[in-house]
Design an enzyme around this catalytic site. Structure first.
Site, PDB file in Angstrom:
ATOM      1  N   HIS A   1      47.006  68.554  47.890  1.00  0.00           N
ATOM      2  CA  HIS A   1      47.593  67.491  47.060  1.00  0.00           C
ATOM      3  C   HIS A   1      48.739  66.842  47.793  1.00  0.00           C
ATOM      4  O   HIS A   1      49.459  67.515  48.546  1.00  0.00           O
ATOM      5  CB  HIS A   1      48.079  68.055  45.711  1.00  0.00           C
ATOM      6  CG  HIS A   1      48.231  67.001  44.672  1.00  0.00           C
ATOM      7  ND1 HIS A   1      49.371  66.243  44.553  1.00  0.00           N
ATOM      8  CD2 HIS A   1      47.374  66.553  43.737  1.00  0.00           C
ATOM      9  CE1 HIS A   1      49.207  65.373  43.565  1.00  0.00           C
ATOM     10  NE2 HIS A   1      48.007  65.544  43.062  1.00  0.00           N
TER      11      HIS A   1
ATOM     12  N   ASP B   1      40.978  68.536  40.257  1.00  0.00           N
ATOM     13  CA  ASP B   1      39.547  68.270  40.305  1.00  0.00           C
ATOM     14  C   ASP B   1      38.707  69.536  40.478  1.00  0.00           C
ATOM     15  O   ASP B   1      37.518  69.536  40.174  1.00  0.00           O
ATOM     16  CB  ASP B   1      39.216  67.297  41.446  1.00  0.00           C
ATOM     17  CG  ASP B   1      39.535  65.860  41.061  1.00  0.00           C
ATOM     18  OD1 ASP B   1      39.357  65.528  39.884  1.00  0.00           O
ATOM     19  OD2 ASP B   1      39.967  65.103  41.937  1.00  0.00           O
TER      20      ASP B   1
HETATM   21  N1  ACO Z   1      40.629  70.949  52.981  1.00  0.00           N
HETATM   22  C1  ACO Z   1      41.006  71.302  54.210  1.00  0.00           C
HETATM   23  N2  ACO Z   1      42.181  70.927  54.749  1.00  0.00           N
HETATM   24  C2  ACO Z   1      42.980  70.167  54.003  1.00  0.00           C
HETATM   25  C3  ACO Z   1      42.653  69.762  52.703  1.00  0.00           C
HETATM   26  C4  ACO Z   1      41.418  70.191  52.203  1.00  0.00           C
HETATM   27  N3  ACO Z   1      41.027  69.853  50.976  1.00  0.00           N
HETATM   28  N4  ACO Z   1      43.646  69.017  52.206  1.00  0.00           N
HETATM   29  C5  ACO Z   1      44.575  68.940  53.151  1.00  0.00           C
HETATM   30  N5  ACO Z   1      44.186  69.635  54.231  1.00  0.00           N
HETATM   31  C6  ACO Z   1      44.925  69.817  55.469  1.00  0.00           C
HETATM   32  C7  ACO Z   1      44.697  68.634  56.388  1.00  0.00           C
HETATM   33  O1  ACO Z   1      43.623  68.837  57.263  1.00  0.00           O
HETATM   34  C8  ACO Z   1      46.009  68.614  57.124  1.00  0.00           C
HETATM   35  O2  ACO Z   1      46.016  69.630  58.082  1.00  0.00           O
HETATM   36  P1  ACO Z   1      46.598  69.385  59.549  1.00  0.00           P
HETATM   37  O3  ACO Z   1      48.045  69.037  59.346  1.00  0.00           O
HETATM   38  O4  ACO Z   1      46.352  70.674  60.246  1.00  0.00           O
HETATM   39  O5  ACO Z   1      45.797  68.239  60.097  1.00  0.00           O
HETATM   40  C9  ACO Z   1      47.035  69.020  56.065  1.00  0.00           C
HETATM   41  O6  ACO Z   1      46.298  69.787  55.128  1.00  0.00           O
HETATM   42  C10 ACO Z   1      47.654  67.819  55.347  1.00  0.00           C
HETATM   43  O7  ACO Z   1      46.620  66.954  54.884  1.00  0.00           O
HETATM   44  P2  ACO Z   1      46.805  65.400  54.624  1.00  0.00           P
HETATM   45  O8  ACO Z   1      45.482  64.727  54.666  1.00  0.00           O
HETATM   46  O9  ACO Z   1      47.885  64.850  55.521  1.00  0.00           O
HETATM   47  O10 ACO Z   1      47.366  65.410  53.161  1.00  0.00           O
HETATM   48  P3  ACO Z   1      47.431  64.166  52.238  1.00  0.00           P
HETATM   49  O11 ACO Z   1      48.612  64.336  51.378  1.00  0.00           O
HETATM   50  O12 ACO Z   1      47.319  62.897  52.992  1.00  0.00           O
HETATM   51  O13 ACO Z   1      46.070  64.286  51.381  1.00  0.00           O
HETATM   52  C11 ACO Z   1      44.516  64.874  49.745  1.00  0.00           C
HETATM   53  C12 ACO Z   1      46.007  64.753  50.089  1.00  0.00           C
HETATM   54  C13 ACO Z   1      43.830  63.535  50.004  1.00  0.00           C
HETATM   55  C14 ACO Z   1      44.396  65.202  48.275  1.00  0.00           C
HETATM   56  C15 ACO Z   1      43.898  65.991  50.625  1.00  0.00           C
HETATM   57  O14 ACO Z   1      44.473  67.226  50.303  1.00  0.00           O
HETATM   58  C16 ACO Z   1      42.371  66.053  50.483  1.00  0.00           C
HETATM   59  O15 ACO Z   1      41.657  65.326  51.187  1.00  0.00           O
HETATM   60  N6  ACO Z   1      41.866  66.901  49.560  1.00  0.00           N
HETATM   61  C17 ACO Z   1      40.425  66.960  49.315  1.00  0.00           C
HETATM   62  C18 ACO Z   1      40.019  65.847  48.376  1.00  0.00           C
HETATM   63  C19 ACO Z   1      40.494  66.104  46.973  1.00  0.00           C
HETATM   64  O16 ACO Z   1      40.354  67.193  46.440  1.00  0.00           O
HETATM   65  N7  ACO Z   1      41.017  65.046  46.328  1.00  0.00           N
HETATM   66  C20 ACO Z   1      41.491  65.127  44.950  1.00  0.00           C
HETATM   67  C21 ACO Z   1      42.981  65.107  44.892  1.00  0.00           C
HETATM   68  S1  ACO Z   1      43.573  65.272  43.227  1.00  0.00           S
HETATM   69  C22 ACO Z   1      43.297  63.773  42.521  1.00  0.00           C
HETATM   70  O17 ACO Z   1      43.283  62.756  43.162  1.00  0.00           O
HETATM   71  C23 ACO Z   1      43.025  63.684  41.101  1.00  0.00           C
END
Ligand code: ACO
Length: 373
Positions: free
Chosen positions: A259, A310
């Protein structure tokens, strides 16, 4: 000028609707803790709270419930369009956007950016989203639509129109709580989209149309459908660990985890985990819950990531008999309450939202005539 990728940690404006404390894992609607609201209130109370700032009195709530119930029926042209889109095999999110646009066309006051007209439009949107989705689904299955009941609450109305029979109390309560938990979340991507559109003084329907589009993506509301596909692919709890480890080894994301704001557990995820467990136990089918908990454990061990709202929404909606392609639209059934609250708030004290870009293109250079290229 400071630049923040993805506007992370940027405070884009004031709001009195919703407060997220990402460090402590807390969420408040108008000052009320989401855990209290989930335990004590109903979706209708929460909609009123988000729109008006205070919980309704008993008589206000009764009037509001009746108003929503009275508005659930679709205008004929909207119903016909939903039928047509179901016959065309349109997917539900674009279908919901078309239906929203048609609700705007049907509303003679649609372009009045005035509180009364916008409040009425918001009632139409909240009341009719369940009818639109249920009608679409029934038509898609070759079934007759079920007319909205004149006095049901939102959760009962949605499940009844979807399945043709009223839900039992546990199912009704599970959906009611899910609707409460999903109703608002500060300046998330879809709500921010709604506010950007509203800030141009476009009307509430346009703002909601854009918000639905933003919600549809898998990094936002679309994640719940991806979670269900993942649970289905995993198939059994004993396969969960290797599946997730393999996914992470390929540097792929596990949907339903991570998140932008929460640095501790999202309070909604904990409540939903409990509901998913209860539904599974009551239906004597803990299969999905068991896979989900294994996925959660593996992601935690590998990446220290928490599930987001989610993740457990998916097994819950599945247990409620909601088809997977209606998961994200069902999220919209709830979030439209928050979107409309934010449009009302934006219009009450409006300023155009227009940030700057951080230009990284070529420096100024002489024009090259076509003959010289
Ligand atoms: N699975 C694996 N790794 C993850 C995940 C995940 N679901 N989420 C974050 N990470 C990792 C990233 O790879 C990154 O690692 P790194 O620094 O080694 O490259 C680190 O965590 C930070 O991730 P970011 O993408 O920079 O985080 P951001 O805040 O931009 O993204 C998001 C947040 C989009 C929710 C992300 O966690 C994600 O893609 N989750 C999966 C999709 C999801 O479940 N979305 C629903 C969110 S809740 C909602 O909108 C209602």
């Amino acid at each position: 000028m400071a630049v923040s990728a993805g506007l992370a940690d940027v405070v884009a404006g004031p709001t009195a609707i919703c407060d997220v404390n990402g460090q402590l894992g807390q969420l408040f609607y108008r000052g009320y803790d989401i855990r209290d609201l989930a335990r004590e209130s109903s979706f209708e109370e929460v909609v009123w709270l988000l729109w008006r700032g205070e919980l309704p009195s008993a008589s206000e709530l009764a009037t509001f419930r009746a108003e929503l119930a009275a508005q659930r029926r679709l205008p004929d042209q909207v119903a016909l369009m939903v039928d047509r889109l179901a016959a065309m095999n349109a997917t539900p999110m674009p279908m919901l956007r078309v239906a929203t646009t048609l609700l705007q066309v049907e509303d003679p006051n649609a372009d009045k950016v005035a509180e009364g007209a916008e409040r009425q439009a918001s009632v139409h949107l909240v009341a009719r989203f369940p009818t639109i989705l249920a009608r679409y689904q029934r038509r898609h299955q070759g079934l007759e639509p079920v007319e909205p009941s004149p006095n049901a609450d939102q959760a009962t109305a949605y499940l009844t129109m979807l399945h043709g029979t009223p839900p039992d109390e546990l199912d009704r309560q599970a959906l009611d709580i899910l609707l409460i938990l999903l109703a608002d979340h500060e300046f998330n991507a879809s709500t921010f989209t709604a506010r950007v559109i509203a800030a141009t003084l476009a009307n509430v329907y346009s703002a909601i149309d854009g918000a639905i589009a933003a919600l549809s993506g898998p990094l936002h509301g679309g994640a719940n459908e991806q979670v269900m596909h993942m649970l289905e692919q995993i198939g059994s709890a004993s396969h969960a660990r290797s599946y997730v480890e393999n996914l992470l080894a390929q540097k792929k994301r596990v949907m339903g985890f991570g998140h932008r704001v929460y640095r501790s557990e999202d309070p909604r995820a904990g409540i939903l985990r409990q509901i998913a467990r209860e539904l599974g136990e009551r239906k004597q089918d803990t299969h999905w819950f068991d896979i989900a908990t294994q996925v959660e454990e593996t992601v935690w061990n590998a990446k220290h990531l928490y599930p987001n709202v989610d993740f457990y929404s998916a097994p819950i909606m599945h247990q409620l008999g909601i088809p997977t392609d209606l998961f994200t639209p069902t999220f919209a059934v709830s979030r439209v309450a928050g979107w409309t609250a934010h449009v009302l708030e934006q219009h009450a004290n409006n300023r155009l939202i227009r940030p700057r870009g951080d230009y990284i293109g070529p420096a100024p250079r002489p024009y090259v005539p076509l003959s010289a290229r």
